[in-house]
Design a protein around this motif. Structure first.
Motif, PDB file in Angstrom:
ATOM      1  N   ASN A   1       5.068   2.374  10.652  1.00 41.01           N
ATOM      2  CA  ASN A   1       3.862   2.496   9.836  1.00 41.01           C
ATOM      3  C   ASN A   1       2.582   2.285  10.637  1.00 41.01           C
ATOM      4  O   ASN A   1       1.536   2.848  10.308  1.00 41.01           O
TER       5      ASN A   1
ATOM      6  N   ALA B   1       2.155   5.676  12.176  1.00 39.97           N
ATOM      7  CA  ALA B   1       1.864   6.657  11.121  1.00 39.97           C
ATOM      8  C   ALA B   1       0.400   6.540  10.716  1.00 39.97           C
ATOM      9  O   ALA B   1      -0.296   7.548  10.560  1.00 39.97           O
TER      10      ALA B   1
ATOM     11  N   THR C   1       5.475  10.378   5.787  1.00 38.04           N
ATOM     12  CA  THR C   1       5.478   8.914   5.875  1.00 38.04           C
ATOM     13  C   THR C   1       6.009   8.296   4.581  1.00 38.04           C
ATOM     14  O   THR C   1       6.815   7.366   4.599  1.00 38.04           O
TER      15      THR C   1
ATOM     16  N   ASN D   1       9.510   6.035   4.196  1.00 39.65           N
ATOM     17  CA  ASN D   1       9.459   4.671   3.652  1.00 39.65           C
ATOM     18  C   ASN D   1      10.265   4.545   2.360  1.00 39.65           C
ATOM     19  O   ASN D   1      11.080   3.646   2.202  1.00 39.65           O
TER      20      ASN D   1
ATOM     21  N   VAL E   1      -0.993   2.849   4.729  1.00 37.76           N
ATOM     22  CA  VAL E   1      -1.109   4.262   5.119  1.00 37.76           C
ATOM     23  C   VAL E   1      -1.862   5.090   4.072  1.00 37.76           C
ATOM     24  O   VAL E   1      -2.625   5.991   4.429  1.00 37.76           O
TER      25      VAL E   1
END
Lengths: 77, 500
Positions: B80, B83, B104, B108, B155
């Motif tokens: 992350n 990302a 992403t 996850n 994110v």
């Protein structure tokens, strides 16, 4: 400064008499402006100004001042 | 002298043991945390060493709870972090940027889904006869739902450009690993946590008073109230409701609502207090939820870090997507959000129904809003104290009803509890109940009483604690720990929220 046109649109949609809006005003400070009602305010603004927001644009707005800026950007763009 | 058995015992204290995570209430935790505070004090002028100290402590804490699965936490953190960097480097409102966000999210949520929902999904396939699948042997890494949501907020905020990616991997790791909130939240946002790392973590006299208050109050709620009423009363009724009268079933349902609140908010209070002693303010997770005057109000007061997360990252986007079909769009967004809230707690139909019921409550309230408003105006009830009291009582009962479904192992148990309450109430057992379960009843009544006190008392106690000299603070803390040990009937019960 919040324009009278935007102010009137919000007040009418939320069914409140008056509210002293400043640029930093956030939704949770205004009576009746809760997360469920939020979308109705957005729809009323889109209708009044005859504009269409993108999803991410609405999510990014943090306060009434930013909403005003976004409307102005749409109207002049 | 140490003999070899003592040394092995000592070493074992520091090794992963699925039955003995390093819970906040245990003496080993208190001992090690005291050590960390001393370390903090010694390196008061060296922020880098202090932060590395907290990072090491956090990884150890998580390892004690999750064993080898702490690798997943580290992988998720690295993934992350990069990302976020990549998304930030792509141009605003481009397809590429959106695509990267979606990848992403899929990775996850895919990891979370695999650990949490695979077997539930296989079970559904079996039930609808789409094949015959054996359940897989999947271990759920503790806290994964919490740290995945923390990472996602990071994110998504970067994607929306409301937050800049953090430059330092050390700071992002601290956000992800931070031990006070890693197991059961609060789900802190990067936007409120990371700027605190950049600050100087200084604590004031007032912070110390607040931290001691939170740790004591949390410990009392968790051990003296939640654990005690659950082991000695609530669990027994929920196991075989038909063996108890309707009155006892009703008391157990109230008891569970109290237990659930004291357990979860007690742990959160301790997390907040512990973090505060390290100089970090975590998100408030509960605000006297049973004072809510509507279900929507309840969700603004209960598990706030989760409900506000879902409000910002799920409900709002859905609401915007569906905005041209009102009011159906709003209702669809609501129902989806609440079913996700249910499912977030675990892979079971009971949780899904729990969420759906809350979604239904709010939908009903939304659709009847205008009628209710007219009615309250006509009857001059609007804004009166008596209306508020009635609304609080109704809301509390709606919440209790949904919690029965949340707690019961299956729908049969729910139906048994309800049929006992409505068909064989037996009010004549009340005196017997009061004499047999005196302490339970007193604890429940006391917990509710404290809950409904005006909110100012808490700040008065905090202020008084802040002004008490150190030795007095230590004495008060010792007395509370003594009370807790007295009440503790067995070993620490696992926190209710652990399985989520």
């Amino acid at each position: 400064m919040i324009s009278d046109r935007l102010k009137k649109t919000i007040l009418t949609e939320l069914e409140i008499e008056d509210f002293d809006f400043v640029d930093e005003t956030t939704a949770n400070q205004v009576p009746n402006w809760d997360s469920l009602n939020h979308i109705n305010v957005i729809l009323a603004v889109e209708k009044e100004f005859k504009i269409k927001f993108k999803g991410a644009e609405i999510l990014r707005i943090k306060n009434v001042g930013e909403l005003e800026q976004l409307i102005n950007a749409k109207l002049s763009g | 002298m140490f003999n070899s058995i003592d040394i092995i015992k000592l070493i074992n204290l520091f090794v992963y043991d699925p039955h003995n995570p390093l819970l906040f209430g245990t003496s080993l935790f208190l001992f090690l945390f005291f050590g960390l505070l001393v370390f903090y004090r010694i390196f008061a002028n060296n922020k880098n060493i202090r932060i590395i100290g907290v990072l090491v402590f956090s990884l150890f804490f998580y390892y004690k709870a999750a064993g080898a699965f702490f690798i997943i936490l580290i992988v998720s953190t690295i993934f992350n972090f990069y990302a976020g960097k990549i998304i930030a480097s792509l141009k605003t409102d481009t397809t590429k940027r959106l695509l990267f966000l979606i990848i992403t999210l899929v990775i996850n949520l895919g990891a979370l889904g695999y650990f949490k929902y695979t077997n539930f999904f296989l079970q559904i396939l079996n039930d609808i006869h789409l094949g015959k699948f054996e359940p897989l042997d999947i271990f759920l890494p503790i806290g994964i739902s919490f740290y995945t949501f923390k990472a996602l907020s990071y994110v998504i905020d970067i994607y929306l450009e409301t937050f800049q990616p953090v430059k330092s991997f050390r700071d992002f790791s601290l956000f992800m690993f931070f031990f006070p909130n890693i197991l059961i939240g609060p789900i802190d946002r990067a936007a409120t946590f990371i700027p605190q790392i950049e600050g100087d973590q200084s604590i004031t006299k007032g912070d110390i008073g607040k931290a001691i208050f939170l740790i004591m109050f949390g410990l009392l709620k968790k051990v003296a109230v939640a654990d005690y009423i659950s082991i000695n009363f609530v669990d027994r009724v929920f196991e075989v409701p038909l063996r108890f009268t309707g009155f006892e079933n009703l008391m157990a349902a109230y008891g569970y609502a109290i237990q659930m609140y004291c357990d979860f908010s007690g742990y959160t209070d301790m997390a907040l207090g512990i973090a505060l002693l390290l100089g970090f303010n975590l998100t408030e997770n509960f605000r006297w939820p049973y004072k809510a005057t509507s279900i929507a109000d309840f969700w603004r007061r209960w598990h706030i870090s989760l409900s506000s997360w879902l409000l910002d990252y799920l409900f709002r986007p859905l609401q915007i997507k569906f905005r041209n079909v009102q009011p159906i769009g709003n209702i669809a967004a609501l129902m989806i959000t609440f079913i996700v809230i249910g499912l977030w707690h675990g892979a079971s139909w009971m949780y899904i129904v729990f969420g759906a019921i809350h979604g239904f409550y709010i939908t009903f309230s939304l659709l009847t809003k205008k009628i209710k408003k007219k009615f309250f105006e006509l009857t001059h009830l609007a804004d009166t104290k008596s209306l508020k009291v009635v609304q609080i009582i109704i809301t509390f009962h709606l919440v209790v009803f949904a919690f029965i479904i949340f707690r019961a192992p299956d729908f049969m148990t729910v139906s048994n509890i309800l049929s006992q309450i409505f068909n064989s109430f037996h009010p004549e057992v009340i005196p017997q109940f009061l004499s047999g379960y005196t302490f339970i009843f007193e604890l429940m009544a006391f917990a509710m009483l404290v809950h409904y006190l005006p909110e100012g008392w808490r700040y008065k106690v905090q202020e008084w604690l802040s002004n008490t000299p150190l030795i007095g603070q230590a004495l008060i803390l010792a007395v509370v720990i003594w009370i807790v040990i007295q009440v503790k009937s067995a070993d620490l019960q696992p926190y209710l929220y652990f399985k989520f």
